[in-house]
Design an enzyme around this catalytic site. Structure first.
Site, short mmCIF file in Angstrom:
data_model
loop_
_atom_site.label_atom_id
_atom_site.label_comp_id
_atom_site.label_asym_id
_atom_site.label_seq_id
_atom_site.Cartn_x
_atom_site.Cartn_y
_atom_site.Cartn_z
N ASP A 108 18.09 -7.08 36.76
CA ASP A 108 17.30 -5.73 36.90
C ASP A 108 17.38 -4.98 35.75
O ASP A 108 16.17 -4.36 35.14
CB ASP A 108 17.80 -4.86 38.21
CG ASP A 108 16.93 -3.63 38.16
OD1 ASP A 108 15.65 -3.61 38.39
OD2 ASP A 108 17.53 -2.36 38.11
N ARG A 160 9.77 -3.82 31.63
CA ARG A 160 8.74 -3.14 32.59
C ARG A 160 8.33 -1.95 31.68
O ARG A 160 7.16 -1.47 31.67
CB ARG A 160 9.20 -2.76 33.94
CG ARG A 160 9.14 -3.99 34.80
CD ARG A 160 10.07 -3.77 36.17
NE ARG A 160 9.24 -2.71 36.76
CZ ARG A 160 10.14 -1.84 37.86
NH1 ARG A 160 11.37 -2.25 37.87
NH2 ARG A 160 9.36 -0.89 38.36
N SER A 185 14.23 -2.92 42.30
CA SER A 185 15.27 -2.51 41.42
C SER A 185 16.06 -1.34 41.99
O SER A 185 17.53 -1.44 41.97
CB SER A 185 14.55 -1.59 40.43
OG SER A 185 15.26 -0.86 39.48
N LYS A 196 20.35 -2.56 43.45
CA LYS A 196 21.63 -1.63 42.87
C LYS A 196 22.53 -1.42 43.98
O LYS A 196 23.60 -1.13 44.00
CB LYS A 196 21.06 -0.71 41.98
CG LYS A 196 20.89 -1.10 40.52
CD LYS A 196 20.37 -0.05 39.45
CE LYS A 196 19.24 1.00 39.88
NZ LYS A 196 18.02 0.06 39.38
N HIS A 252 20.60 7.71 47.71
CA HIS A 252 19.78 7.72 46.32
C HIS A 252 18.58 8.34 46.41
O HIS A 252 18.08 8.27 47.37
CB HIS A 252 19.46 6.16 46.00
CG HIS A 252 18.64 5.90 44.65
ND1 HIS A 252 19.28 6.05 43.50
CD2 HIS A 252 17.28 5.76 44.71
CE1 HIS A 252 18.32 5.66 42.67
NE2 HIS A 252 17.28 5.58 43.17
#
Length: 432
Positions: free
Chosen positions: A161, A168, A183, A187, A82
């Site tokens: 989330d 947010r 967050s 995932k 990621h």
């Protein structure tokens, strides 16, 4: 247990138990806690912070709020990668087929972009007929057969989330490191990976602006992974200038294809190799970086990594002819060249400004429902440290149907995105 008492507790800087955080997340997700109460708690978190343990509890609560993918019947070695996002970041497109070809099962769930340029799914959907929305069954089957799949993220993964992130975004509570960590890491865990490599970026084109901020977030992600029995590695890299030489969806896919054909751009090669090395090391495929580099170079040079990308495209319905015929990408039919006003050296190339220009050309979106022009974008011909002569082409803007005022703004922003110095400038450092 009441939400108001937990808001008060965090407002006073006290530490939550796992049960308290589970209560907040579960009851907000099912609608028992109101938006205004969760907003108050999030703001208290921003002012008072969360401990490492609280961050891990929050991450686990996010994971448990929805589906959790399990690949244990396929392999006990499933990797994911990621990036915290950046300009021209097409690393996933280059890295994932390489890892799969080297025997690493890779389950990659990605998102669409919201902001200056597209996300990984937008880039893939620039490939003619490519289908990025796979069912869980299709996702599992493809990984079982060819070791890799790249799909858009299911709304059933970490729904808590998703709901909290939307809140947010409109309550100025995005920039807390614990909330960012929970967050991202939730995932990755929910998507079934047991080894995760994170590319945390800093600089003008990234969410975090300094190496210190990126390092703090990276450390927190590693600690959270340990507390939740997941191996997380972090690479801190610069996004002061765009990564590679292409910005924009089709242009970035073409650059990734060129990379897999062995036509390297040094910065893209450096970060992709580093992330591959971390992953291979985690699965005991290599003992050191030299071994990783040898394997990495080999699958590119013999064409097998490119063939693996071709397999991904074929399995997901895309037109594999685009690998050789780039005209199928419908890159913008119009082009404007931005030239150097004088002799010198590129001192700055501000990633955020390049991205802003590309977005005005049609490469990004303001709302999730906005359409993207896959063919819009920018090709850079020079990077920081490069020597230029007057009238050298610094960048090329590609676009289709753009309103005149937007085009003029894009050109002006592009012209102001770089600075030229009379003195020689050092090449920019990529990996911190």
């Amino acid at each position: 247990m009441r939400a108001v008492d937990l808001i008060q507790k965090k407002k006073e800087g006290k530490t939550h138990t796992k049960e308290e955080i589970d209560f907040l997340i579960k009851n907000y997700t099912n609608g028992q806690i109101e938006d205004y109460q969760m907003s108050a708690w999030l703001m208290a978190v921003c002012f008072r912070g969360l401990t490492d343990e609280e961050t891990a509890y929050l991450t686990q609560s996010f994971v448990e709020s929805g589906d959790i993918l399990d690949f244990s019947n396929i392999s006990d070695c499933v990797a994911d990668k990621h990036s915290t996002g950046g300009v021209g970041d097409k690393v996933t497109l280059a890295l994932i087929p390489i890892l799969a070809q080297l025997g690493i099962y890779t389950a990659k769930l990605s998102g669409r972009g919201l902001g200056f340029t597209g996300g990984t799914i937008d880039k893939l959907e620039a490939i003619p007929n490519f289908r990025a929305e796979l069912t869980n069954e299709e996702f599992f089957n493809q990984i079982k057969n060819i070791k890799v799949a790249i799909s858009s993220q299911s709304p059933n993964l970490t729904p808590a989330d998703g709901k909290i992130y939307a809140l947010r975004d409109v309550t100025a509570t995005v920039d807390n490191k614990s909330l960012i960590c929970a967050s991202v890491v939730s995932k990755k865990i929910a998507s079934g990976a047991n080894s995760i490599v994170l590319d945390v970026k800093y600089g003008s084109g990234a969410f975090l602006k300094t190496p210190k901020e990126a390092s703090e977030l990276g450390d927190l992600m590693i600690k959270t992974g340990k507390l939740l029995n997941r191996n997380i590695d972090v690479v801190i890299s610069s996004m002061e200038q765009p990564l590679g030489f292409a910005v924009g969806n089709s242009l970035e896919v073409i650059e990734a294809l060129e990379f897999l054909k062995g036509n390297y751009k040094q910065d893209l090669y450096e970060i992709t190799l580093e992330l591959a090395y971390k992953t291979l090391l985690n699965y005991n495929k290599v003992k050191n970086k030299d071994e990783a580099k040898k394997l990495f170079d080999e699958v590119i040079e013999n064409g097998s990594a490119l063939n693996k990308f071709k397999e991904i495209i074929s399995w997901q319905g895309g037109n594999i002819d685009c690998i050789e015929d780039y005209n199928l990408f419908n890159v913008g039919k119009n082009k404007t060249e931005i030239k150097s006003p004088k002799d010198g050296y590129i001192k700055e190339l501000i990633a955020l400004e390049v991205a802003h220009s590309a977005k005005l050309l049609g490469a990004g979106r303001d709302k999730k429902t906005d359409n993207i022009d896959f063919g819009a974008g920018i090709i850079l011909n020079k990077k920081i440290g490069d020597k230029v002569s007057k009238d050298d082409i610094i960048m090329e803007l590609y676009y289709n149907d753009v309103a005149e005022n937007k085009l003029n703004d894009a050109i002006e922003i592009a012209k102001n995105s770089f600075k030229i110095s009379d003195e020689k400038t050092e090449k920019a450092k990529l990996i911190y």
